[in-house]
Design an enzyme around this catalytic site. Structure first.
Site, PDB file in Angstrom:
ATOM      1  N   THR A   1      86.650 -79.462 -21.893  1.00 17.54           N
ATOM      2  CA  THR A   1      86.659 -79.856 -20.490  1.00 17.54           C
ATOM      3  C   THR A   1      85.408 -79.333 -19.805  1.00 17.54           C
ATOM      4  OG1 THR A   1      89.067 -79.669 -20.544  1.00 17.54           O
ATOM      5  CG2 THR A   1      88.028 -79.844 -18.384  1.00 17.54           C
TER       6      THR A   1
ATOM      7  N   ASP B   1      81.269 -74.912 -27.258  1.00 17.56           N
ATOM      8  CA  ASP B   1      82.569 -75.585 -27.233  1.00 17.56           C
ATOM      9  C   ASP B   1      82.484 -76.792 -26.303  1.00 17.56           C
ATOM     10  OD1 ASP B   1      85.249 -76.357 -27.101  1.00 17.56           O
ATOM     11  OD2 ASP B   1      85.971 -74.288 -27.185  1.00 17.56           O
TER      12      ASP B   1
ATOM     13  N   ALA C   1      90.580 -67.030 -22.493  1.00 20.21           N
ATOM     14  CA  ALA C   1      91.212 -66.575 -23.736  1.00 20.21           C
ATOM     15  C   ALA C   1      90.701 -67.335 -24.943  1.00 20.21           C
ATOM     16  CB  ALA C   1      92.731 -66.722 -23.615  1.00 20.21           C
ATOM     17  N   ASP C   2      90.398 -68.625 -24.769  1.00 19.01           N
ATOM     18  CA  ASP C   2      89.880 -69.412 -25.887  1.00 19.01           C
ATOM     19  C   ASP C   2      88.488 -68.940 -26.289  1.00 19.01           C
ATOM     20  OD1 ASP C   2      88.896 -70.291 -23.428  1.00 19.01           O
ATOM     21  OD2 ASP C   2      88.810 -72.401 -24.013  1.00 19.01           O
ATOM     22  N   ARG C   3      87.712 -68.455 -25.317  1.00 18.16           N
ATOM     23  CA  ARG C   3      86.364 -67.972 -25.614  1.00 18.16           C
ATOM     24  C   ARG C   3      86.427 -66.682 -26.432  1.00 18.16           C
ATOM     25  NH1 ARG C   3      83.207 -67.946 -20.031  1.00 18.16           N
ATOM     26  NH2 ARG C   3      81.354 -68.075 -21.378  1.00 18.16           N
TER      27      ARG C   3
ATOM     28  N   ASN D   1      92.322 -76.976 -20.186  1.00 21.29           N
ATOM     29  CA  ASN D   1      92.516 -77.822 -19.011  1.00 21.29           C
ATOM     30  C   ASN D   1      92.784 -79.286 -19.333  1.00 21.29           C
ATOM     31  OD1 ASN D   1      92.020 -75.976 -16.649  1.00 21.29           O
ATOM     32  ND2 ASN D   1      90.162 -75.595 -17.833  1.00 21.29           N
ATOM     33  N   THR D   2      92.520 -79.705 -20.557  1.00 20.06           N
ATOM     34  CA  THR D   2      92.760 -81.093 -20.943  1.00 20.06           C
ATOM     35  C   THR D   2      93.987 -81.236 -21.833  1.00 20.06           C
ATOM     36  OG1 THR D   2      90.390 -81.580 -20.812  1.00 20.06           O
ATOM     37  CG2 THR D   2      91.753 -83.127 -22.039  1.00 20.06           C
ATOM     38  N   ASN D   3      94.071 -80.429 -22.877  1.00 19.05           N
ATOM     39  CA  ASN D   3      95.171 -80.520 -23.843  1.00 19.05           C
ATOM     40  C   ASN D   3      95.726 -79.142 -24.161  1.00 19.05           C
ATOM     41  OD1 ASN D   3      95.032 -83.425 -24.469  1.00 19.05           O
ATOM     42  ND2 ASN D   3      93.067 -82.938 -25.404  1.00 19.05           N
TER      43      ASN D   3
END
Length: 257
Positions: free
Chosen positions: A134, A131, A110-112, A9-11
């Site tokens: 955001t 993590d 997906a990152d998790r 959500n940020t980058n």
């Protein structure tokens, strides 16, 4: 050469791998309307500056929690790189781990999932991945790497922004470790509350997760603000900024076997 893309959500982070070696990584602010054409111009310029050739990229994998960005990033791969990307969360994509959730896998961040895979291949132990992005997320994987779930809290910068915007007199501050807990000014008090408040959040969540899991867990810190907190509390055992990308590389490899 493999292009790994992690859109949060940020980058949006891009990393290029030549075989197993990372040869470049870059970030750009997440904007849902940024087009595939804009991405390719930006990426091509940065790769040229690093002495890399965009045309050598022949494969790609994407983890995205921003649906509109996922569309444009997929178009970047298909139209400009002439490759169909592996998309983490797609039911046809093999993770090599079980996702023990009560919701469909394509609704889990997906990152998790990538963090669980990247953590398992490195540490081979039951894990909590904290993590600092955001959102501040706590993700749990067992000794076989299976993703068990976790917890999601507001991110540190989000909390700072809300504290400023929702009050009449509190200023916008930078997140940094204060010299003392008892602040002697409004800014010091805010920095103490944010910083040590999040340390307390991490310590409390790790303790509760460990109790519920029923065994010791190795705790990994990642994300943009993780270096600020590692060393301030003994519950954070390792700083691992590359855990997500390492997980993406491994997921891509598992889908080529």
């Amino acid at each position: 050469m493999l292009l790994c893309i992690n859109a949060n959500n940020t980058n949006v982070k891009f990393a290029v791998y030549d075989g197993e070696k990372q040869v470049g990584d870059w970030r750009i602010k997440t904007e849902a309307g940024r087009t595939a054409d804009q991405y390719v111009v930006w990426l091509n310029q940065l790769m040229m500056m690093a002495g890399l050739d965009l045309k050598r990229i022949d494969s790609a994998i994407i983890a995205s929690v921003v649906p509109h960005s996922l569309f444009h990033l997929t178009m970047l791969c298909e139209q400009h790189l002439k490759t169909k990307p592996v998309i983490v969360g797609d039911p046809t994509v093999k993770l090599g781990i079980q996702v023990k959730m009560d919701i469909p896998v394509n609704t889990v961040g997906a990152d998790r999932l990538a963090n669980a895979v990247g953590g398992h291949i490195t540490y081979q132990k039951p894990l909590i991945v904290v993590d600092f992005g955001t959102a501040t997320t706590f993700d749990v994987a067992d000794g076989e790497g299976n993703y068990l779930g976790g917890a999601i809290s507001p991110g540190i910068n989000l909390s700072v922004e809300i504290l400023h915007s929702a009050t009449a007199m509190l200023p916008r501050i930078a997140v940094e470790r204060p010299k003392r807990v008892i602040g002697k000014s409004t800014t010091e008090a805010m920095q103490s509350g944010i910083f040590w408040g999040y340390v307390g959040l991490v310590e409390g969540m790790v303790r509760r997760i460990t109790e519920e899991f029923g065994a010791d867990l190795t705790v990994i810190a990642t994300g943009g603000l993780a270096p600020l907190f590692v060393g301030t509390t003994p519950v954070l055992h390792h700083l691992d900024p590359d855990i997500t990308m390492r997980g993406l590389v491994e997921i891509y490899r598992r889908n080529q076997a």
